[in-house]
Design a protein around this motif. Structure first.
Motif, PDB file in Angstrom:
ATOM      1  N   ALA A  73       0.836  -1.198   0.000  1.00  0.00           N
ATOM      2  CA  ALA A  73       0.000   0.000   0.000  1.00  0.00           C
ATOM      3  C   ALA A  73       0.874   1.253   0.000  1.00  0.00           C
ATOM      4  CB  ALA A  73      -0.936  -0.011   1.213  1.00  0.00           C
ATOM      5  N   PHE A  74       1.958   1.232   0.783  1.00  0.00           N
ATOM      6  CA  PHE A  74       2.882   2.367   0.812  1.00  0.00           C
ATOM      7  C   PHE A  74       3.629   2.496  -0.510  1.00  0.00           C
ATOM      8  CE2 PHE A  74       1.790   3.012   5.038  1.00  0.00           C
ATOM      9  CZ  PHE A  74       2.527   4.043   5.618  1.00  0.00           C
ATOM     10  N   PHE A  75       3.889   1.386  -1.177  1.00  0.00           N
ATOM     11  CA  PHE A  75       4.495   1.436  -2.511  1.00  0.00           C
ATOM     12  C   PHE A  75       3.576   2.166  -3.488  1.00  0.00           C
ATOM     13  CE2 PHE A  75       4.539  -0.723  -6.707  1.00  0.00           C
ATOM     14  CZ  PHE A  75       5.731  -0.198  -7.190  1.00  0.00           C
ATOM     15  N   ASN A  76       2.281   1.944  -3.374  1.00  0.00           N
ATOM     16  CA  ASN A  76       1.328   2.628  -4.251  1.00  0.00           C
ATOM     17  C   ASN A  76       1.193   4.113  -3.920  1.00  0.00           C
ATOM     18  OD1 ASN A  76       0.519   0.437  -5.896  1.00  0.00           O
ATOM     19  ND2 ASN A  76      -0.840  -0.324  -4.290  1.00  0.00           N
ATOM     20  N   ALA A  77       1.389   4.467  -2.657  1.00  0.00           N
ATOM     21  CA  ALA A  77       1.159   5.853  -2.236  1.00  0.00           C
ATOM     22  C   ALA A  77       2.440   6.659  -2.098  1.00  0.00           C
ATOM     23  CB  ALA A  77       0.402   5.875  -0.903  1.00  0.00           C
ATOM     24  N   SER A 233      16.550   7.813  -0.319  1.00  0.00           N
ATOM     25  CA  SER A 233      16.662   8.436  -1.642  1.00  0.00           C
ATOM     26  C   SER A 233      16.180   7.515  -2.757  1.00  0.00           C
ATOM     27  CB  SER A 233      18.111   8.844  -1.909  1.00  0.00           C
ATOM     28  OG  SER A 233      18.969   7.711  -1.820  1.00  0.00           O
ATOM     29  N   GLU A 234      16.134   6.197  -2.494  1.00  0.00           N
ATOM     30  CA  GLU A 234      15.694   5.247  -3.514  1.00  0.00           C
ATOM     31  C   GLU A 234      14.181   5.010  -3.488  1.00  0.00           C
ATOM     32  OE1 GLU A 234      17.819   1.620  -3.296  1.00  0.00           O
ATOM     33  OE2 GLU A 234      19.811   2.556  -3.389  1.00  0.00           O
ATOM     34  N   TYR A 303      11.758  -3.277   1.442  1.00  0.00           N
ATOM     35  CA  TYR A 303      11.611  -3.970   0.159  1.00  0.00           C
ATOM     36  C   TYR A 303      11.337  -3.040  -1.012  1.00  0.00           C
ATOM     37  CZ  TYR A 303      11.418  -8.060   3.177  1.00  0.00           C
ATOM     38  OH  TYR A 303      11.723  -9.025   4.105  1.00  0.00           O
ATOM     39  N   GLY A 304      10.969  -1.776  -0.768  1.00  0.00           N
ATOM     40  CA  GLY A 304      10.786  -0.809  -1.838  1.00  0.00           C
ATOM     41  C   GLY A 304       9.800  -1.259  -2.894  1.00  0.00           C
ATOM     42  N   GLY A 305      10.194  -1.132  -4.162  1.00  0.00           N
ATOM     43  CA  GLY A 305       9.325  -1.504  -5.269  1.00  0.00           C
ATOM     44  C   GLY A 305       9.102  -2.994  -5.391  1.00  0.00           C
ATOM     45  N   ASP A 306       9.849  -3.779  -4.637  1.00  0.00           N
ATOM     46  CA  ASP A 306       9.677  -5.239  -4.663  1.00  0.00           C
ATOM     47  C   ASP A 306       8.635  -5.715  -3.653  1.00  0.00           C
ATOM     48  OD1 ASP A 306      11.670  -5.552  -6.622  1.00  0.00           O
ATOM     49  OD2 ASP A 306      13.249  -5.513  -5.096  1.00  0.00           O
ATOM     50  N   SER A 307       7.981  -4.790  -2.943  1.00  0.00           N
ATOM     51  CA  SER A 307       6.973  -5.167  -1.957  1.00  0.00           C
ATOM     52  C   SER A 307       5.869  -5.974  -2.629  1.00  0.00           C
ATOM     53  CB  SER A 307       6.369  -3.921  -1.298  1.00  0.00           C
ATOM     54  OG  SER A 307       7.358  -3.194  -0.609  1.00  0.00           O
ATOM     55  N   LYS A 308       5.575  -7.130  -2.056  1.00  0.00           N
ATOM     56  CA  LYS A 308       4.577  -8.029  -2.649  1.00  0.00           C
ATOM     57  C   LYS A 308       3.219  -7.868  -1.973  1.00  0.00           C
ATOM     58  CE  LYS A 308       7.982 -11.378  -4.274  1.00  0.00           C
ATOM     59  NZ  LYS A 308       8.401 -12.805  -4.305  1.00  0.00           N
ATOM     60  N   ASP A 309       2.251  -8.655  -2.449  1.00  0.00           N
ATOM     61  CA  ASP A 309       0.878  -8.535  -1.953  1.00  0.00           C
ATOM     62  C   ASP A 309       0.797  -8.683  -0.441  1.00  0.00           C
ATOM     63  OD1 ASP A 309       0.315  -8.298  -4.588  1.00  0.00           O
ATOM     64  OD2 ASP A 309      -0.843 -10.148  -4.775  1.00  0.00           O
ATOM     65  N   SER A 310       1.633  -9.522   0.117  1.00  0.00           N
ATOM     66  CA  SER A 310       1.739  -9.687   1.570  1.00  0.00           C
ATOM     67  C   SER A 310       3.220  -9.694   1.916  1.00  0.00           C
ATOM     68  CB  SER A 310       1.086 -10.996   2.032  1.00  0.00           C
ATOM     69  OG  SER A 310       1.427 -11.284   3.372  1.00  0.00           O
ATOM     70  N   ILE A 311       3.575  -9.033   3.003  1.00  0.00           N
ATOM     71  CA  ILE A 311       4.993  -8.946   3.367  1.00  0.00           C
ATOM     72  C   ILE A 311       5.583 -10.321   3.634  1.00  0.00           C
ATOM     73  CG2 ILE A 311       4.610  -8.646   5.849  1.00  0.00           C
ATOM     74  CD1 ILE A 311       6.904  -6.588   5.781  1.00  0.00           C
TER      75      ILE A 311
END
Length: 458
Positions: A73-77, A233-234, A303-311
């Motif tokens: 969710a944080f990856f989307n926002a 920064s990433e 995990y940044g942009g690699d965050s999956k549907d469930s941690i």
């Protein structure tokens, strides 16, 4: 974890003002003596909960699959946007729950009954609201029931996908990979078995066990999350606007617990302690919001942009501790499936089917057919759309935008009608804005989730 949530939702959904509590249909409105009646003083509860027990139930009831989805969710926002908006959505949810509880209390005073269910409250509110709303009063209980059933079955779909994904990752480390749908098929008969347990008390010990191992699993997840975090920064500070409805739906799914809240307040020994600035609701929701922000922010920073549907799906596949975590959550969520599905089973059975087969010698058979049918429905939907995050976002936006935001505002507007809106009609303006916000969240979140579901098949 969510097991307590399901038990409390069952109490709210199915309990009506019986057992000497009065009949809302036959109790007349008595405005002159309305202020003399205190619903809290007339409740007859065999097993009322203390403030501390209510707080524990509230905390446990909000720590389910939703919190596992917060990093994505944080990856989307984005990191900053996700943090700020999770807090804002949490505050909004808490406020709307206060609105709902206050409105129900006012209706109980008017009808002189100790307690009302959500469907009953909505019907009575519409009956005394603006003329244009009154035509919808007879259908209100059915509408609320439909939203509740869809939401509960949606959670069951989420649970099937969650358990299957975690089992798949464990099995893939030791044997040839199998399609996720095959793992779901393996779960089918066990799910029918647990859903055919008719006595909720038989599930209670398993529920307690699930709660304990869930907190252990969350502690182990933090061990992984706090290692090798990505530089700030990433990370995106603000996500794309197009993805915000997905964030909104996921966060609402995770934070909103309208059924739990009503059930908890209705079953308290001292319900007056539920509201207030330092009441049980505000304290509990404050802790929950902090936990969700921490899990979302720390998980995204790890995990940044690699965050999956469930941690849990981000954890290493070949390490014993990560496999233990996945087994823990797979077991806990599997147990919770039986409790979650118990709610729509009892709601559909008691409200729409039982009275039609009351004299039949096959009554028990019909009930088991219903139980198997609901498992089959959730199973087919989970097989068709095996995307955990899209399920969470879809049902959060579709059901909770209405039940948790728009409907409480409609109820308050009707209760205050026609002349209790305060200076400059601020209450009317506020409720209209909440209704619009809930509808926009429902439409935008549902549309975005459905579009992504369609794209997942392409």
């Amino acid at each position: 974890m969510s097991s307590n949530k399901e038990e409390m939702v069952n109490l709210q959904s199915l309990d009506s003002p019986k057992n000497g509590k009065g009949d809302p249909e036959s109790s007349p409105v008595n405005a002159s003596s309305e202020e003399d009646y205190n619903p809290h003083m007339h409740r007859q509860l065999a097993h009322a909960t203390t403030n501390a027990e209510t707080l524990v139930h509230l905390l446990k009831g909000s720590l389910g699959t939703g919190i596992m989805a917060m990093p994505q969710a944080f990856f989307n926002a984005g990191l900053i946007s996700g943090t700020i908006n999770t807090i804002l959505i949490g505050v909004l949810c808490t406020y709307c729950l206060h609105v709902l509880v206050r409105s129900q209390y006012e209706l109980c005073k008017r009808k002189r009954v100790p307690v009302l269910t959500y469907p009953e409250s909505m019907k009575m509110a519409l009956e005394v609201g603006p003329t244009c709303f009154r035509r919808f009063a007879p259908a209100a209980p059915i509408i609320i029931d439909v939203f509740m059933i869809v939401y509960q079955l949606g959670i069951c779909c989420v649970y099937i996908v969650f358990v299957a994904n975690n089992i798949k990752q464990i099995c893939d480390a030791y044997m040839p990979e199998l399609d996720i749908k095959l793992h779901m098929c393996i779960l089918f008969l066990p799910l029918i078995g647990i859903n055919c347990i008719r006595n909720l008390k038989l599930l209670a010990p398993f529920s307690t066990f699930a709660n304990v191992i869930t907190f252990v699993g969350m502690a182990l997840i933090l061990v992984y999350v706090l290692q090798d975090m990505k530089p700030v920064s990433e990370l995106d500070m603000v996500g794309y606007l197009r993805n915000f409805p997905l964030f909104f739906g996921t966060t609402l799914f995770a934070l909103e617990a309208v059924g739990v809240i009503i059930a908890l307040e209705n079953n308290m020994k001292t319900p007056a302690s539920f509201g207030g600035y330092f009441g049980v609701l505000n304290i509990g929701m404050s802790v929950i919001i902090v936990l969700y922000v921490l899990m979302g922010a720390l998980g995204y920073m790890r995990y940044g942009g690699d965050s999956k549907d469930s941690i849990t799906l981000n954890l290493p596949q070949d390490e014993i501790m990560s496999q233990v975590v996945k087994v823990i959550f797979a077991i806990a969520i599997f147990i919770s499936y039986g409790l979650q599905c118990y709610v729509p089973v009892e709601l559909i059975w008691n409200t729409y089917i039982k009275k039609r087969v009351e004299g039949s010698e096959y009554k028990l058979v019909y009930e088991y057919i219903l139980r198997v049918a609901l498992v089959l429905a959730t199973f087919i939907l989970a097989i068709a759309i095996p995307r955990l995050s899209l399920f969470i976002s879809l049902f959060g936006a579709l059901c909770l935008s209405a039940m948790g935001i728009a409907f409480p505002a409609i109820m308050e507007l009707c209760v205050a009608w026609p002349d209790k809106f305060g200076p400059y009609k601020w209450l009317l303006i506020k409720d209209v804005l909440l209704i619009l916000f809930g509808l926009i969240g429902l439409v935008a979140g549902t549309y975005t989730s459905l579009v992504d579901i369609v794209k997942s098949f392409m």
